[in-house]
Design a protein around this motif. Sequence first.
Motif, PDB file in Angstrom:
ATOM      1  N   TYR A 142      16.296 -10.320   5.511  1.00 10.70           N
ATOM      2  CA  TYR A 142      14.922  -9.783   5.553  1.00 10.70           C
ATOM      3  C   TYR A 142      14.837  -8.488   6.347  1.00 10.70           C
ATOM      4  N   PRO A 202       1.755 -15.035  -4.521  1.00  7.27           N
ATOM      5  CA  PRO A 202       1.031 -13.753  -4.514  1.00  7.27           C
ATOM      6  C   PRO A 202       1.737 -12.683  -5.343  1.00  7.27           C
ATOM      7  N   GLU A 203       3.045 -12.818  -5.517  1.00  5.90           N
ATOM      8  CA  GLU A 203       3.786 -11.807  -6.266  1.00  5.90           C
ATOM      9  C   GLU A 203       3.714 -12.036  -7.776  1.00  5.90           C
ATOM     10  N   ALA A 214       3.954 -12.631   6.271  1.00 10.27           N
ATOM     11  CA  ALA A 214       3.157 -11.936   5.240  1.00 10.27           C
ATOM     12  C   ALA A 214       3.997 -11.170   4.228  1.00 10.27           C
ATOM     13  N   GLY A 215       5.305 -10.996   4.484  1.00 12.39           N
ATOM     14  CA  GLY A 215       6.101 -10.176   3.576  1.00 12.39           C
ATOM     15  C   GLY A 215       5.518  -8.774   3.519  1.00 12.39           C
ATOM     16  N   SER A 233       9.880  -8.777   9.740  1.00 10.45           N
ATOM     17  CA  SER A 233      10.750  -7.701   9.252  1.00 10.45           C
ATOM     18  C   SER A 233      10.035  -6.340   9.289  1.00 10.45           C
ATOM     19  N   ASN A 236       2.262 -18.788   3.287  1.00  6.38           N
ATOM     20  CA  ASN A 236       2.807 -19.046   1.956  1.00  6.38           C
ATOM     21  C   ASN A 236       4.311 -18.855   1.977  1.00  6.38           C
ATOM     22  N   LEU A 277      12.258 -20.829   7.679  1.00  5.12           N
ATOM     23  CA  LEU A 277      12.537 -20.951   9.110  1.00  5.12           C
ATOM     24  C   LEU A 277      13.876 -21.675   9.267  1.00  5.12           C
TER      25      LEU A 277
HETATM   26  C1  SAM Z   1       9.560 -16.173   1.495  1.00  4.16           C
HETATM   27  S1  SAM Z   1       8.876 -14.858   2.375  1.00  4.16           S
HETATM   28  C2  SAM Z   1       7.175 -15.090   1.905  1.00  4.16           C
HETATM   29  C3  SAM Z   1       6.384 -13.810   1.967  1.00  4.16           C
HETATM   30  C4  SAM Z   1       4.924 -13.942   1.530  1.00  4.16           C
HETATM   31  N1  SAM Z   1       4.196 -14.896   2.329  1.00  4.16           N
HETATM   32  C5  SAM Z   1       4.828 -14.335   0.087  1.00  4.16           C
HETATM   33  O1  SAM Z   1       4.335 -15.426  -0.210  1.00  4.16           O
HETATM   34  O2  SAM Z   1       5.249 -13.523  -0.766  1.00  4.16           O
HETATM   35  C6  SAM Z   1       8.868 -15.403   4.061  1.00  4.16           C
HETATM   36  C7  SAM Z   1       8.568 -14.288   5.035  1.00  4.16           C
HETATM   37  O3  SAM Z   1       8.359 -14.819   6.338  1.00  4.16           O
HETATM   38  C8  SAM Z   1       8.855 -13.887   7.294  1.00  4.16           C
HETATM   39  N2  SAM Z   1       9.021 -14.629   8.553  1.00  4.16           N
HETATM   40  C9  SAM Z   1       9.921 -15.561   8.863  1.00  4.16           C
HETATM   41  N3  SAM Z   1       9.729 -16.053  10.106  1.00  4.16           N
HETATM   42  C10 SAM Z   1       8.647 -15.410  10.599  1.00  4.16           C
HETATM   43  C11 SAM Z   1       7.917 -15.485  11.830  1.00  4.16           C
HETATM   44  N4  SAM Z   1       8.271 -16.345  12.789  1.00  4.16           N
HETATM   45  N5  SAM Z   1       6.869 -14.660  11.990  1.00  4.16           N
HETATM   46  C12 SAM Z   1       6.503 -13.791  11.021  1.00  4.16           C
HETATM   47  N6  SAM Z   1       7.153 -13.677   9.834  1.00  4.16           N
HETATM   48  C13 SAM Z   1       8.203 -14.476   9.622  1.00  4.16           C
HETATM   49  C14 SAM Z   1      10.137 -13.417   6.640  1.00  4.16           C
HETATM   50  O4  SAM Z   1      10.605 -12.203   7.203  1.00  4.16           O
HETATM   51  C15 SAM Z   1       9.699 -13.272   5.189  1.00  4.16           C
HETATM   52  O5  SAM Z   1       9.211 -11.993   4.901  1.00  4.16           O
END
Ligand code: SAM
Length: 366
Positions: free
Chosen positions: A38, A55-56, A89-90, A119, A154, A160
Motif C-alpha cells: 500500500y 465504492p470502486e 479510505a484508500g 498510505s 469498508n 489488518l
Molecule cells: C482494501 S483497502 C480499502 C479501501 C477503501 N475503503 C475501499 O473500500 O475501496 C484497505 C485500506 O486500508 C488502509 N489501512 C490499513 N490500516 C489502516 C489504518 N490503521 N488506518 C488507516 N488506513 C488503514 C490501507 O492502506 C488500504 O488503503
Amino acid sequence: MLLVTVGQRLASRIAARGPIPVSEYVEACLYDPDGGFYMRGGRAGGRSGHFLTAPEVGPLFGAVLARALDGWWARLGEPEPFTVIDWGAGPGTLARSVVAAEPRCLSEGVLEWIALERSPAQRALRPDHPAVKSAARLSDVLPQPAPAGVIVANELLDNLPFDIVRRTPGGWEELRVAVGEASGRRGFSLVGVPAPAELVAGLPAVAVGARVPVQRAARDWVADAHRVLGAGWIVALDYGADTRTLAERAGPSDDPGAGLGWLRTHRHHQGGSSWLAEPGSCDISADVALDQVQADHRADVCSQAEFLRTHGIEELVAEGRATWDARAAVGDLEAMRARSRTAEAETLLDPAGMGGFRVLSWSIGS
Ligand SMILES: C[S@@+](CC[C@H](N)C(=O)[O-])C[C@H]1O[C@@H](n2cnc3c(N)ncnc32)[C@H](O)[C@@H]1O
C-alpha cells in the motif's frame, strides 16, 4: 545507493531473531514505508487498482451510503457537525461518490468527512472538497474528543495484520515465518512453534490440523472505534465468517504452508500469488473472523445486500431506470450513469459476491 527490499529486510530480521509472527510479516508486506504494497501506491480500483471494492464498482454504493448518512443524521437529532470517519479510505472514492450524491447533511453544511488512510500515496489522491479532510491518524484531525457521527470501514478489517495458528492433538501451535529451502529454492516458509496462551485464548475447537487466522488487530480496531464516537454508529463491511467456518476452508494439512482458503492475495486483479514470495508485491488479506472481532463488542450483523436494500438501493436503481427511459435518445452522460446503476446493483447485491459480504454495525451511546 544500495536498495534493500522488504524481503531482504525481513530475511535479516529472521536471521537475527528466528522465525517471526505472521502479523509482523504481513505488516511489512503491506505497510513497510519503503516497499509495502500500500505504501508504494497499491490500491483498490479499476484500471489503476489491483482489486475492486464496493465504492470502486461505481457511484451507486456511495449514493446508497449518502441516504444512510442522512437517516443516521436524523436519528441522532441532526448534530452539527456530523462527523463521518472513513477508516481505511484508500484514494477517497467513497467520499467522492457521497459528495456527488449530495446528501442533505452535506447541503446543510454540517457533514465533516474524515478520510483516514495510512498510505501517503493514496492520501494524495483524496477528493478536493471543503467537507473532506484527509489524515494518516485520527489524532491529527479529530476536532473534539467524542463527536456524533458514523465510522465506516469498508474492507479495512481484512487488511489488518493477522497471525496464524494450527490445531494440534494437544492444543495449538503458532505458525511463524522462517527462511528455508522449499521446492529446491530458498525463500520464506511457515514453521510451527508452541502458541503463546494469549494468542489462542478464546478460539473455538476446530479439527486437528486446521489452520485459522488470529485477528487481534481487527479486534483492537473495534475497541478503538468504540472509544472515538460519543454517539452514532460504527459500520464495518467486509468478507468473513466464523473461525470454525474459516478452519474448514483451510482444511487440515500436515504442511503448514499449504493453501489457506481464507487468505487472499491480489495483484493487477489476479488472485493466487503466493503471499510468501516477493513481499510487498501483492495485497494480502484474511477473511474476517466474525466471532473474533465481536469478542468484546457484539454487533448487529446482516449481509451487504440486506444493508443496501435497507438504505434504498432499489429506489436508486428504479430512479436510474426512469432517467434512462427519459434520456436514452439523448444518450448523454447523465443517461449513461443512470443506466449503469442496474449493472452496479447486480454486482453489489450478488449473494455469491459482494452482496454476501457481512455488515457489522455497533450502535454507540443510544
Ligand atoms: C482494501 S483497502 C480499502 C479501501 C477503501 N475503503 C475501499 O473500500 O475501496 C484497505 C485500506 O486500508 C488502509 N489501512 C490499513 N490500516 C489502516 C489504518 N490503521 N488506518 C488507516 N488506513 C488503514 C490501507 O492502506 C488500504 O488503503
